[in-house]
Design a protein around this motif. Sequence first.
Motif, PDB file in Angstrom:
ATOM      1  N   TYR A  60      19.121  65.066  42.874  1.00 22.56           N
ATOM      2  CA  TYR A  60      19.464  63.658  42.672  1.00 22.56           C
ATOM      3  C   TYR A  60      19.461  63.247  41.203  1.00 22.56           C
ATOM      4  O   TYR A  60      20.239  62.381  40.804  1.00 22.56           O
ATOM      5  CB  TYR A  60      18.557  62.763  43.510  1.00 22.56           C
ATOM      6  N   ASP A  61      18.610  63.848  40.391  1.00 24.36           N
ATOM      7  CA  ASP A  61      18.655  63.533  38.958  1.00 24.36           C
ATOM      8  C   ASP A  61      20.026  63.878  38.381  1.00 24.36           C
ATOM      9  O   ASP A  61      20.604  63.106  37.609  1.00 24.36           O
ATOM     10  CB  ASP A  61      17.564  64.289  38.200  1.00 24.36           C
ATOM     11  N   LEU A  67      26.959  60.092  38.061  1.00 26.91           N
ATOM     12  CA  LEU A  67      27.445  58.748  38.368  1.00 26.91           C
ATOM     13  C   LEU A  67      27.415  57.870  37.128  1.00 26.91           C
ATOM     14  O   LEU A  67      28.360  57.109  36.873  1.00 26.91           O
ATOM     15  CB  LEU A  67      26.590  58.143  39.482  1.00 26.91           C
ATOM     16  N   GLU A  68      26.364  57.982  36.346  1.00 26.40           N
ATOM     17  CA  GLU A  68      26.263  57.212  35.102  1.00 26.40           C
ATOM     18  C   GLU A  68      27.392  57.593  34.138  1.00 26.40           C
ATOM     19  O   GLU A  68      28.016  56.730  33.508  1.00 26.40           O
ATOM     20  CB  GLU A  68      24.895  57.457  34.461  1.00 26.40           C
ATOM     21  N   ASN A  69      27.684  58.880  34.052  1.00 28.01           N
ATOM     22  CA  ASN A  69      28.763  59.351  33.188  1.00 28.01           C
ATOM     23  C   ASN A  69      30.106  58.802  33.652  1.00 28.01           C
ATOM     24  O   ASN A  69      30.945  58.394  32.833  1.00 28.01           O
ATOM     25  CB  ASN A  69      28.787  60.882  33.184  1.00 28.01           C
ATOM     26  N   LEU A  70      30.322  58.760  34.966  1.00 25.81           N
ATOM     27  CA  LEU A  70      31.579  58.242  35.500  1.00 25.81           C
ATOM     28  C   LEU A  70      31.714  56.749  35.218  1.00 25.81           C
ATOM     29  O   LEU A  70      32.782  56.290  34.767  1.00 25.81           O
ATOM     30  CB  LEU A  70      31.636  58.495  37.008  1.00 25.81           C
ATOM     31  N   THR A  90      21.738  58.953  46.378  1.00 29.41           N
ATOM     32  CA  THR A  90      22.196  58.913  44.984  1.00 29.41           C
ATOM     33  C   THR A  90      22.278  57.482  44.471  1.00 29.41           C
ATOM     34  O   THR A  90      21.811  57.183  43.370  1.00 29.41           O
ATOM     35  CB  THR A  90      23.566  59.602  44.836  1.00 29.41           C
ATOM     36  N   VAL A  91      22.871  56.581  45.253  1.00 32.21           N
ATOM     37  CA  VAL A  91      23.027  55.205  44.765  1.00 32.21           C
ATOM     38  C   VAL A  91      21.686  54.479  44.710  1.00 32.21           C
ATOM     39  O   VAL A  91      21.470  53.648  43.816  1.00 32.21           O
ATOM     40  CB  VAL A  91      24.078  54.409  45.572  1.00 32.21           C
ATOM     41  N   MET A  92      20.761  54.785  45.638  1.00 30.65           N
ATOM     42  CA  MET A  92      19.422  54.190  45.551  1.00 30.65           C
ATOM     43  C   MET A  92      18.717  54.644  44.282  1.00 30.65           C
ATOM     44  O   MET A  92      18.084  53.852  43.576  1.00 30.65           O
ATOM     45  CB  MET A  92      18.593  54.566  46.783  1.00 30.65           C
ATOM     46  N   GLN A  93      18.816  55.946  43.990  1.00 30.99           N
ATOM     47  CA  GLN A  93      18.161  56.477  42.793  1.00 30.99           C
ATOM     48  C   GLN A  93      18.792  55.892  41.535  1.00 30.99           C
ATOM     49  O   GLN A  93      18.098  55.558  40.570  1.00 30.99           O
ATOM     50  CB  GLN A  93      18.275  58.003  42.781  1.00 30.99           C
ATOM     51  N   TYR A  94      20.128  55.751  41.553  1.00 30.49           N
ATOM     52  CA  TYR A  94      20.809  55.133  40.408  1.00 30.49           C
ATOM     53  C   TYR A  94      20.310  53.707  40.201  1.00 30.49           C
ATOM     54  O   TYR A  94      20.045  53.280  39.069  1.00 30.49           O
ATOM     55  CB  TYR A  94      22.319  55.145  40.620  1.00 30.49           C
ATOM     56  N   ALA A  95      20.192  52.955  41.298  1.00 26.38           N
ATOM     57  CA  ALA A  95      19.742  51.563  41.202  1.00 26.38           C
ATOM     58  C   ALA A  95      18.331  51.457  40.644  1.00 26.38           C
ATOM     59  O   ALA A  95      17.986  50.476  39.977  1.00 26.38           O
ATOM     60  CB  ALA A  95      19.817  50.904  42.574  1.00 26.38           C
ATOM     61  N   LEU A 188      12.963  59.423  47.388  1.00 24.83           N
ATOM     62  CA  LEU A 188      13.422  58.699  46.208  1.00 24.83           C
ATOM     63  C   LEU A 188      12.294  58.623  45.184  1.00 24.83           C
ATOM     64  O   LEU A 188      11.166  58.258  45.510  1.00 24.83           O
ATOM     65  CB  LEU A 188      13.825  57.288  46.643  1.00 24.83           C
ATOM     66  N   SER A 189      12.587  59.020  43.956  1.00 26.61           N
ATOM     67  CA  SER A 189      11.615  58.804  42.873  1.00 26.61           C
ATOM     68  C   SER A 189      12.020  57.492  42.214  1.00 26.61           C
ATOM     69  O   SER A 189      12.963  57.427  41.449  1.00 26.61           O
ATOM     70  CB  SER A 189      11.641  59.962  41.874  1.00 26.61           C
TER      71      SER A 189
END
Length: 253
Positions: A60-61, A67-70, A90-95, A188-189
Amino acid sequence: MELLNYKRFGQGQPLIILHGFLGSLDNWMTLGKRFAENYEVILVDQRNHGKSFHSDDFGYDEMVSDLENLIDSLELVNPILLGHSMGGKTVMQYAAFYPQKIDKLIVADIGPKAYPVHHDKILEGLKAIPIDKIESRQEADDALSDFVDIESTRIFLLKNLKRTPEGFEWKMNLPILCEKISEIGKELSHHLPIEMDTLFIRGGSSNYIPDEDWDDIEEIFPNSKLATIEGTGHWLHAENPDKFYELVINFLT
């Protein structure tokens, strides 16, 4: 850093959609086109899936960094994130790491908790397909049917087959997905709390978000709602796309 494969269409606020494990952006084309009547939709292949790049690094990291790069490369402002299963994690971890960069969150049939490995039978079946010898999709289906009984699931999985001049190959990075399967179920971390408006949608026949998990989810996502699509399993968006679309649009508007 390599950019994920994506398809982009429609106009309006960006809506990024991430598929689940062993899926691809193609799974979301029909719903994506409906959402594109009101939003700029960006469908994404996550790493080691679809037409995106293959990498030995998978977790997930890494998927959050992708996702951040995109988002940065496409200069997307205030996007909405929607993710199913692995894509939901992925979107939870991004948030958790970039709450200031996104507007709202939609998570389809997955929670932030750890899940035990449960795709091993499917992966065993995919590995059992003699990919360098088969001459038709039917041969692949016949081999997979010894491991996966449900025809609709086999059809979904075999969308990962790609025909080449020599025969067939896998689109996804099957060896790494098998090796790193335990990464998919990890908890989720997170940074507490994640305060943006969030909609969790679960399948009424799925066991991914049982009632007893909801208090723990609300602790992490205090501004969240839970909706259930009765009569659907884990692939709820494919089993009842009309209800899924309705729930998402009502939440966003």
